[in-house]
Design a protein around this motif. Structure first.
Motif, PDB file in Angstrom:
ATOM      1  N   LEU A 112       0.845  -1.197   0.000  1.00  0.00           N
ATOM      2  CA  LEU A 112       0.000   0.000   0.000  1.00  0.00           C
ATOM      3  C   LEU A 112       0.877   1.243   0.000  1.00  0.00           C
ATOM      4  CD1 LEU A 112      -3.166   0.570   2.126  1.00  0.00           C
ATOM      5  CD2 LEU A 112      -1.314   2.252   2.226  1.00  0.00           C
ATOM      6  N   VAL A 113       0.475   2.241  -0.794  1.00  0.00           N
ATOM      7  CA  VAL A 113       1.232   3.487  -0.900  1.00  0.00           C
ATOM      8  C   VAL A 113       0.261   4.661  -0.831  1.00  0.00           C
ATOM      9  CG1 VAL A 113       2.740   4.889  -2.345  1.00  0.00           C
ATOM     10  CG2 VAL A 113       3.038   2.403  -2.294  1.00  0.00           C
ATOM     11  N   ALA A 114       0.580   5.644   0.020  1.00  0.00           N
ATOM     12  CA  ALA A 114      -0.165   6.913   0.072  1.00  0.00           C
ATOM     13  C   ALA A 114       0.789   7.993  -0.426  1.00  0.00           C
ATOM     14  CB  ALA A 114      -0.649   7.205   1.481  1.00  0.00           C
ATOM     15  N   ARG A 115       0.764   8.247  -1.707  1.00  0.00           N
ATOM     16  CA  ARG A 115       1.796   9.090  -2.321  1.00  0.00           C
ATOM     17  C   ARG A 115       1.652  10.570  -1.973  1.00  0.00           C
ATOM     18  NH1 ARG A 115      -1.666   7.861  -6.677  1.00  0.00           N
ATOM     19  NH2 ARG A 115      -2.615   9.701  -7.655  1.00  0.00           N
ATOM     20  N   ARG A 136       4.503   3.979   3.066  1.00  0.00           N
ATOM     21  CA  ARG A 136       4.320   2.646   2.489  1.00  0.00           C
ATOM     22  C   ARG A 136       3.939   1.653   3.585  1.00  0.00           C
ATOM     23  NH1 ARG A 136       9.229   4.419  -0.225  1.00  0.00           N
ATOM     24  NH2 ARG A 136      10.424   3.557   1.507  1.00  0.00           N
ATOM     25  N   ALA A 137       3.194   0.639   3.182  1.00  0.00           N
ATOM     26  CA  ALA A 137       2.859  -0.458   4.094  1.00  0.00           C
ATOM     27  C   ALA A 137       2.735  -1.731   3.279  1.00  0.00           C
ATOM     28  CB  ALA A 137       1.555  -0.172   4.840  1.00  0.00           C
ATOM     29  N   VAL A 151       5.124  -1.142   8.169  1.00  0.00           N
ATOM     30  CA  VAL A 151       4.766   0.241   7.845  1.00  0.00           C
ATOM     31  C   VAL A 151       6.044   1.065   7.852  1.00  0.00           C
ATOM     32  CG1 VAL A 151       3.436   2.275   8.518  1.00  0.00           C
ATOM     33  CG2 VAL A 151       2.483  -0.004   8.897  1.00  0.00           C
ATOM     34  N   GLU A 152       6.213   1.888   6.830  1.00  0.00           N
ATOM     35  CA  GLU A 152       7.414   2.724   6.722  1.00  0.00           C
ATOM     36  C   GLU A 152       7.008   4.119   6.277  1.00  0.00           C
ATOM     37  OE1 GLU A 152      10.051   1.924   3.453  1.00  0.00           O
ATOM     38  OE2 GLU A 152      11.816   2.364   4.688  1.00  0.00           O
ATOM     39  N   ILE A 153       7.378   5.126   7.078  1.00  0.00           N
ATOM     40  CA  ILE A 153       7.124   6.529   6.752  1.00  0.00           C
ATOM     41  C   ILE A 153       8.470   7.238   6.758  1.00  0.00           C
ATOM     42  CG2 ILE A 153       5.918   8.639   7.404  1.00  0.00           C
ATOM     43  CD1 ILE A 153       3.862   6.884   8.849  1.00  0.00           C
ATOM     44  N   VAL A 154       8.785   7.912   5.672  1.00  0.00           N
ATOM     45  CA  VAL A 154      10.091   8.545   5.485  1.00  0.00           C
ATOM     46  C   VAL A 154       9.907  10.054   5.409  1.00  0.00           C
ATOM     47  CG1 VAL A 154      12.139   8.682   4.023  1.00  0.00           C
ATOM     48  CG2 VAL A 154      10.917   6.504   4.261  1.00  0.00           C
ATOM     49  N   GLU A 155      10.769  10.784   6.114  1.00  0.00           N
ATOM     50  CA  GLU A 155      10.769  12.257   6.090  1.00  0.00           C
ATOM     51  C   GLU A 155       9.379  12.797   6.444  1.00  0.00           C
ATOM     52  OE1 GLU A 155      12.205  13.411   2.287  1.00  0.00           O
ATOM     53  OE2 GLU A 155      14.214  12.629   2.617  1.00  0.00           O
ATOM     54  N   ARG A 174      12.411   8.944  10.041  1.00  0.00           N
ATOM     55  CA  ARG A 174      11.782   7.670   9.684  1.00  0.00           C
ATOM     56  C   ARG A 174      10.904   7.195  10.839  1.00  0.00           C
ATOM     57  NH1 ARG A 174      14.333   5.229   5.260  1.00  0.00           N
ATOM     58  NH2 ARG A 174      13.225   3.296   5.656  1.00  0.00           N
ATOM     59  N   LEU A 175       9.817   6.561  10.486  1.00  0.00           N
ATOM     60  CA  LEU A 175       8.978   5.841  11.445  1.00  0.00           C
ATOM     61  C   LEU A 175       8.683   4.481  10.834  1.00  0.00           C
ATOM     62  CD1 LEU A 175       7.208   5.545  13.956  1.00  0.00           C
ATOM     63  CD2 LEU A 175       5.374   6.704  12.713  1.00  0.00           C
ATOM     64  N   GLU A 176       9.063   3.421  11.546  1.00  0.00           N
ATOM     65  CA  GLU A 176       8.887   2.061  11.041  1.00  0.00           C
ATOM     66  C   GLU A 176       8.207   1.208  12.097  1.00  0.00           C
ATOM     67  OE1 GLU A 176      12.776   0.671  10.127  1.00  0.00           O
ATOM     68  OE2 GLU A 176      13.185   2.240   8.641  1.00  0.00           O
ATOM     69  N   VAL A 177       7.265   0.376  11.661  1.00  0.00           N
ATOM     70  CA  VAL A 177       6.579  -0.570  12.536  1.00  0.00           C
ATOM     71  C   VAL A 177       6.538  -1.914  11.813  1.00  0.00           C
ATOM     72  CG1 VAL A 177       4.475  -1.137  13.794  1.00  0.00           C
ATOM     73  CG2 VAL A 177       5.146   1.260  13.522  1.00  0.00           C
ATOM     74  N   TYR A 178       6.962  -2.981  12.505  1.00  0.00           N
ATOM     75  CA  TYR A 178       6.946  -4.332  11.940  1.00  0.00           C
ATOM     76  C   TYR A 178       6.236  -5.268  12.920  1.00  0.00           C
ATOM     77  CZ  TYR A 178      10.664  -2.282   9.100  1.00  0.00           C
ATOM     78  OH  TYR A 178      11.390  -1.466   8.279  1.00  0.00           O
TER      79      TYR A 178
END
Length: 346
Positions: A112-115, A136-137, A151-155, A174-178
């Motif tokens: 999944l992408v939220a551009r 992105r997820a 889940v990955e969120i950059v900048e 960065r914010l990452e959740v696994y």
């Protein structure tokens, strides 16, 4: 009279079946693949519509300006424009554009992408825009007790909308959740074991990298207007009880049924202060606030605690120390020093 030579023999005739057969095989394979793709897309669209209907029946707000399902020939692709997804509590998310894709030969794994970023709804606390270089997820293993999620969120940049309460963070690199099904724990001293069915536990890893707090907020105070980096992992017990109409509801049901975080451990950097932390067990009390103890092995702890509490640095523990942070009776305490209300899970 001279005899004329006999007419030459006609050239041999070759069968064209050898040329036609490969094209026929390709056409048959393409037709079969197209049928499989059409069946897959019908299942995706039907499942999505059923899920939307179930959410609306449960009181969720689900709105979108356009929904498109395609991706032939190699993908199953879902695209939504102007999506709004809000729980009955008012917590939710909206996105100008959201896309989800899976390869047709591996329909269990979705990306999944939220551009164009997101808007986070926080109920009575208002909304916050999340602008990012990438959101992105991905998810797979949907047939398991708990799927694999990333889940990955950059900048990331957080901006409260007019009328909203302040948000603790201003930005994060960065914010990452696994999350994944629990891989099993090795027994040993100080290692807590999940209660009940081991398949009902999930491993979680969270990384918040180079975050900055809003001016005058608690994160800015903790870091003394510096950078906050947190990396932590834990085992979530009773993961199947993480279900409900919203974040508060699912957390409350999970806590009431004995859900807890086991073997919590990680690292934290707040400005010039650093610490390793671990806890055998954290849970939620009847008031929804965190309970348990966390051991901190800290360097330059006085700077962070002084910034957070306003207490004089020379009245605080030594720069390098092992500290115990306790959560009980709705408070977070460092020894006898009350820091703040304990974090509220529901």
């Amino acid at each position: 009279m001279t005899d004329l030579p006999p007419d030459p023999a006609p050239p041999p005739r070759y069968s064209r079946k050898g040329l036609i057969a490969p094209f026929g095989i390709v056409l048959i394979a393409l037709a079969l693949w197209s049928v499989w793709w059409a069946v897959l897309i019908e299942r995706v669209e039907s499942g999505l519509n059923d899920r939307i209907a179930a959410l609306r029946e449960a009181g969720w707000t689900v709105r979108y300006a356009a929904l498109q399902v395609n991706g032939w020939p190699f993908r199953a692709s879902v695209r939504l424009r102007d999506l709004e997804l809000v729980a009955p509590s008012g917590q939710g998310v909206s996105a100008p554009a959201l896309s989800a894709e899976a390869m047709a030969w591996d329909p269990d794994r979705w990306v999944l992408v939220a551009r164009d970023g997101l808007v986070l709804s926080r109920g009575d606390r208002g909304k916050v825009t999340l602008d990012a270089g990438a959101v992105r997820a991905s998810g797979s293993g949907w047939g398991n007790a708990y799927p694999n999620l990333a889940v990955e969120i950059v900048e990331a940049r957080f901006t409260p909308l007019p009328g909203a309460e302040p948000f603790p963070l201003a930005s994060a690199a960065r914010l990452e959740v696994y999350v994944r099904p629990n891989a099993g724990l090795e027994g040993g001293p100080g290692v807590a074991q999940p209660a009940g069915d081991p398949a009902d536990a999930a491993d979680v890893l969270v990384r918040l990298i180079e975050a900055r707090g809003r001016p005058g907020g608690p994160v800015a105070a903790l870091t003394r207007n510096g950078i906050l980096t947190v990396q932590g992992e834990a085992v979530i017990t009773r993961a199947r009880d993480l279900s409900g109409q919203d974040v508060a509801g699912l957390t409350a049901a999970w806590a009431r049924n004995g859900g807890a975080l086991l073997n919590v451990r990680g690292e934290l950097t707040a400005g010039t202060s650093t610490a390793r932390f671990d806890s055998p067990r954290l849970a939620a009390g009847p008031d929804g606030r965190l309970t348990g103890q966390v051991t901190l092995t800290a360097q330059d702890a006085a700077a962070a605690v002084s910034g957070l509490t306003g207490a004089p640095a020379d009245a605080l523990p030594a720069a390098d120390a092992t500290l115990t942070l306790s959560f009980a009776d709705g408070e977070a305490r460092l020894g006898p020093l009350a820091l703040a209300p304990a974090p509220k899970l529901f």
